[in-house]
Design a protein around this motif. Structure first.
Motif, PDB file in Angstrom:
ATOM      1  N   LYS A 289     -32.268  23.801 -78.364  1.00  0.00           N
ATOM      2  CA  LYS A 289     -31.747  23.728 -79.742  1.00  0.00           C
ATOM      3  C   LYS A 289     -32.870  23.916 -80.765  1.00  0.00           C
ATOM      4  CE  LYS A 289     -28.044  20.458 -78.680  1.00  0.00           C
ATOM      5  NZ  LYS A 289     -27.595  19.061 -78.905  1.00  0.00           N
ATOM      6  N   ILE A 290     -34.007  23.284 -80.526  1.00  0.00           N
ATOM      7  CA  ILE A 290     -35.143  23.394 -81.450  1.00  0.00           C
ATOM      8  C   ILE A 290     -35.637  24.835 -81.500  1.00  0.00           C
ATOM      9  CG2 ILE A 290     -37.580  22.760 -81.801  1.00  0.00           C
ATOM     10  CD1 ILE A 290     -36.801  19.984 -80.531  1.00  0.00           C
TER      11      ILE A 290
ATOM     12  N   VAL B 253     -34.143  16.020 -85.101  1.00  0.00           N
ATOM     13  CA  VAL B 253     -34.209  15.721 -83.677  1.00  0.00           C
ATOM     14  C   VAL B 253     -34.330  14.209 -83.515  1.00  0.00           C
ATOM     15  CG1 VAL B 253     -35.502  16.065 -81.537  1.00  0.00           C
ATOM     16  CG2 VAL B 253     -35.362  17.911 -83.229  1.00  0.00           C
ATOM     17  N   GLN B 254     -33.464  13.648 -82.718  1.00  0.00           N
ATOM     18  CA  GLN B 254     -33.517  12.219 -82.443  1.00  0.00           C
ATOM     19  C   GLN B 254     -34.284  12.005 -81.139  1.00  0.00           C
ATOM     20  OE1 GLN B 254     -29.724  10.293 -82.634  1.00  0.00           O
ATOM     21  NE2 GLN B 254     -30.562   8.278 -82.227  1.00  0.00           N
ATOM     22  N   TYR B 255     -35.258  11.116 -81.192  1.00  0.00           N
ATOM     23  CA  TYR B 255     -36.104  10.841 -80.029  1.00  0.00           C
ATOM     24  C   TYR B 255     -35.279  10.518 -78.791  1.00  0.00           C
ATOM     25  CZ  TYR B 255     -39.541   8.519 -77.067  1.00  0.00           C
ATOM     26  OH  TYR B 255     -40.321   8.142 -76.010  1.00  0.00           O
TER      27      TYR B 255
ATOM     28  N   GLY C 247     -24.731  16.086 -93.977  1.00  0.00           N
ATOM     29  CA  GLY C 247     -23.966  16.679 -92.879  1.00  0.00           C
ATOM     30  C   GLY C 247     -24.644  16.620 -91.534  1.00  0.00           C
ATOM     31  N   ILE C 248     -25.563  15.670 -91.347  1.00  0.00           N
ATOM     32  CA  ILE C 248     -26.297  15.546 -90.085  1.00  0.00           C
ATOM     33  C   ILE C 248     -25.870  14.267 -89.399  1.00  0.00           C
ATOM     34  CG2 ILE C 248     -28.579  15.357 -89.037  1.00  0.00           C
ATOM     35  CD1 ILE C 248     -29.646  16.789 -91.606  1.00  0.00           C
TER      36      ILE C 248
ATOM     37  N   LEU D 271     -34.000  16.584 -72.495  1.00  0.00           N
ATOM     38  CA  LEU D 271     -35.150  17.315 -73.015  1.00  0.00           C
ATOM     39  C   LEU D 271     -34.910  18.822 -73.037  1.00  0.00           C
ATOM     40  CD1 LEU D 271     -38.013  17.387 -74.091  1.00  0.00           C
ATOM     41  CD2 LEU D 271     -38.829  17.342 -71.718  1.00  0.00           C
ATOM     42  N   ARG D 272     -34.440  19.371 -71.939  1.00  0.00           N
ATOM     43  CA  ARG D 272     -34.240  20.829 -71.881  1.00  0.00           C
ATOM     44  C   ARG D 272     -33.252  21.287 -72.961  1.00  0.00           C
ATOM     45  NH1 ARG D 272     -35.330  24.673 -68.188  1.00  0.00           N
ATOM     46  NH2 ARG D 272     -35.941  23.099 -66.678  1.00  0.00           N
TER      47      ARG D 272
END
Length: 147
Positions: free
Chosen positions: A82-83, A67-69, A141-142, A76-77
């Motif tokens: 995704k998380i 996750v990129q800040y 691969g990210i 955010l939503r």
């Protein structure tokens, strides 16, 4: 995260049960300890990232979600969905709405630094380690957008 940890470590009022105070301005301004801390923690983060990705994905096949800040700030939503999907966690609309509706503000500490503790050199060091993260992530691969 660096400032929060510095506040915890260098707060003259620190105790195990009270860790929400602020370090004195002198802990940051013209302090070689702060400069070293920023450099060291940036290097430690890059090493941790490399080690963690290499170990989790190659050795165990454990999936990883980065996750990129900046992505959290921009959407955010969407990022929370995704998380939660990655964690195979049931998404409750009311909980997600609560997170999104209460995402702004300063939490925990009642007082905050009234200056930017990062010198230009500190910012360059942090950005250098962030840029170093891109090829590490790409090897796994990210995709990660750097500054």
């Amino acid at each position: 995260a660096l400032v929060s940890e510095a506040n915890r470590r260098w707060n003259s009022q620190y105790s195990v049960d009270q860790h929400l105070g602020l370090a004195d301005e002198t802990a940051f301004v013209s302090n070689s300890k702060w400069d070293w801390y920023v450099e060291y923690k940036g290097m430690a983060w890059a090493l941790l990232l490399h080690t963690w990705l290499s170990t989790s994905q190659n050795s165990t096949g454990t999936p990883v979600h980065v996750v990129q800040y900046e992505s959290l700030l921009a959407n955010l939503r969407g990022e929370m969905i995704k998380i939660l999907e990655f964690l195979d966690y049931k998404i409750l609309k009311q909980t997600l709405d609560c997170v999104v509706n209460n995402s702004a503000g300063r939490f925990k500490r009642s007082h905050h630094l009234n200056f930017d503790p990062y010198t230009q050199e500190n910012k360059e060091a942090v950005n250098r380690y962030i840029r170093q993260a891109a090829p590490i992530l790409a090897r796994h691969g990210i995709k990660y957008n750097t500054r």
